[in-house]
Enzyme design. Structure first.
Site, PDB file in Angstrom:
ATOM      1  N   SER A 191      21.938  60.437   1.974  1.00  0.00           N
ATOM      2  CA  SER A 191      22.714  60.782   0.780  1.00  0.00           C
ATOM      3  C   SER A 191      22.058  61.964   0.053  1.00  0.00           C
ATOM      4  O   SER A 191      21.878  63.020   0.654  1.00  0.00           O
ATOM      5  CB  SER A 191      22.855  59.553  -0.120  1.00  0.00           C
ATOM      6  OG  SER A 191      23.826  59.748  -1.109  1.00  0.00           O
ATOM      7  N   ASP A 329      34.156  57.377   3.561  1.00  0.00           N
ATOM      8  CA  ASP A 329      33.165  57.345   2.484  1.00  0.00           C
ATOM      9  C   ASP A 329      33.866  57.657   1.166  1.00  0.00           C
ATOM     10  O   ASP A 329      34.367  58.766   0.971  1.00  0.00           O
ATOM     11  CB  ASP A 329      32.073  58.387   2.767  1.00  0.00           C
ATOM     12  CG  ASP A 329      30.923  58.339   1.762  1.00  0.00           C
ATOM     13  OD1 ASP A 329      31.108  57.815   0.654  1.00  0.00           O
ATOM     14  OD2 ASP A 329      29.830  58.841   2.108  1.00  0.00           O
ATOM     15  N   HIS A 360      29.812  54.560   2.460  1.00  0.00           N
ATOM     16  CA  HIS A 360      28.648  55.345   2.050  1.00  0.00           C
ATOM     17  C   HIS A 360      27.382  54.557   2.356  1.00  0.00           C
ATOM     18  O   HIS A 360      27.076  53.558   1.700  1.00  0.00           O
ATOM     19  CB  HIS A 360      28.716  55.680   0.563  1.00  0.00           C
ATOM     20  CG  HIS A 360      27.686  56.691   0.142  1.00  0.00           C
ATOM     21  ND1 HIS A 360      27.820  58.037   0.397  1.00  0.00           N
ATOM     22  CD2 HIS A 360      26.484  56.545  -0.475  1.00  0.00           C
ATOM     23  CE1 HIS A 360      26.760  58.682  -0.063  1.00  0.00           C
ATOM     24  NE2 HIS A 360      25.926  57.799  -0.595  1.00  0.00           N
TER      25      HIS A 360
END
Length: 409
Positions: A191, A329, A360
């Site tokens: 991320s 996501d 995610h």
């Protein structure tokens, strides 16, 4: 520049039937003549398939919620040593070091340098699960703890981690290179951490020395382009934005004295009124504009997002690079995925992997209802790193053979 493999985008058409993990890329690579610099991407495409849990696995929201709430299930507890580095501005950076639990498949000393997601650290369950799996595959792991993220570590300067500051990650990498001069590096970012590691590698060619490859999972590539999508309600992104902003507020306020105290030498642009604005902020953009950008003296939110996004650095990365996202996501708008797709079509060292499902940082696996402790994401990253390590070993052996033949002639 050496050709690692032909550029391929693994998109929706390849993933419609799901993916599974077979006997592994390494066994296939070992069967090839060592002089063939073959197709790491195609082998991963054929041998690592993702099949989400039957009942709920095709919901990106459920996958994301499970990651956010639980991290992982039955997460292991790898044992590591915490290291402390004093930065030039007085900040105290920390990272955790985990030694390998087995010999690596190519017999070399290889260290994974790992950068977690926003406000995350080595004690998060998804990080622990990944580290344990990497250790068992022969990797030493160094995991950055984002500045200010660990609840029991006080800030020693009026600064926290930001979206793209690479100082702490760079300090960790330099420590590893100095302490283990023979080690080679696999760079991994999750991320926000994916943005940081890609930006770090692209900042200077020297940062890519001793790096075998890089893997980025579920990043958004451009905060400037993402900010507008984060205020939209489709896929509930505005709600996720609110939740992440609330978590960031709690972390910042837990360091209120170190950041806003009367005795603190604050950045000139950071004022006491910014603290009152922080209390009323309902989005990450408001927090970034009122607080985060001012740690590094950016004049505007636009400048902060432009300078701290990895998008302008990606084309400077020359080591093998795998960019992983999920089509469902809810945090990363589909418009942002044109960035890795376009890059992979232009650069032969870049592989873009886009499964239909995973949410995610979810990518949970399991037959029906209950997820397995290990995720597809964990397996994919290690499988890719193993394949690159084997490719490098074969390339090195080929070079040695050619040199011997040349000497004999």
């Amino acid at each position: 520049m050496p050709v690692y493999n032909p550029h391929t985008v693994l998109g929706k058409d390849q993933f419609s039937s799901g993916w599974h993990l077979s006997s592994g890329t390494l066994e296939l690579l070992n069967k090839l003549p060592p002089h063939l610099t073959h197709d790491v991407k195609t082998r991963l495409k054929c041998n690592v398939r993702y099949i989400p849990p039957l009942i709920w696995g095709k919901s990106g929201h459920i996958q994301t919620a499970l990651y956010g709430k639980m991290g992982r299930v039955r997460s292991p507890h790898p044992y590591g040593h915490r290291k402390f580095i004093t930065m030039s501005d007085g900040a105290t950076s920390t990272f955790d070091l985990f030694e390998p639990l087995a010999e690596h498949c190519v017999g070399d000393d290889i260290t994974m340098v790992i950068c977690p997601g926003i406000a995350n650290h080595s004690e998060k369950q998804y990080i622990r699960t990944f580290v344990d799996y990497a250790q068992k595959n022969g990797y030493r792991c160094a995991v950055l703890n984002h500045l200010g993220a660990l609840p029991n570590i006080e800030l020693t300067s009026p600064r926290m981690f930001t979206y793209g500051c690479t100082w702490e990650f760079g300090a960790m990498v330099n420590y590893i290179k100095k302490t283990y001069p023979l080690t080679q590096l696999v760079v991994v970012g999750f991320s926000l951490g994916g943005n940081i590691v890609c930006k770090y590698l692209g900042e200077t060619q020297a940062n890519q020395e001793k790096v075998l490859c890089c893997v980025s999972v579920c990043q958004g590539y451009s905060a400037l382009r993402a900010q507008e999508t984060f205020m939209q309600w489709d896929q509930c992104r505005r709600f996720y934005n609110f939740l992440m902003a609330d978590n960031m507020k709690k972390i910042i306020l837990s360091h209120r004295q170190a950041l806003f105290g009367d005795h603190v030498k604050k950045p000139q642009s950071l004022e006491d009124t910014d603290l009152s604005r922080l209390y009323t902020a309902t989005s990450l953009m408001q927090i970034d504009d009122n607080v985060m950008r001012k740690f590094h003296g950016y004049n505007s939110l636009k400048e902060y997002y432009e300078e701290e996004s990895c998008m302008r650095y990606l084309h400077r990365i020359y080591v093998p690079l795998m960019l992983v996202n999920a089509a469902d996501d809810p945090l990363v708008h589909e418009s942002l995925l044109t960035i890795p797709k376009s890059l992979s079509e232009k650069r032969e060292n870049v592989m873009f992997v886009l499964p239909l499902h995973g949410g995610h940082l979810g990518f949970f696996e399991g037959s029906v209802l209950f997820p397995e402790p290990l995720t597809w994401m964990d397996k994919l990253v290690v499988e890719y790193a193993n394949a690159i390590c084997q490719w490098e070993r074969n390339k090195s052996q080929c070079s040695d053979t050619e040199q011997v033949e040349a000497d004999l002639e």
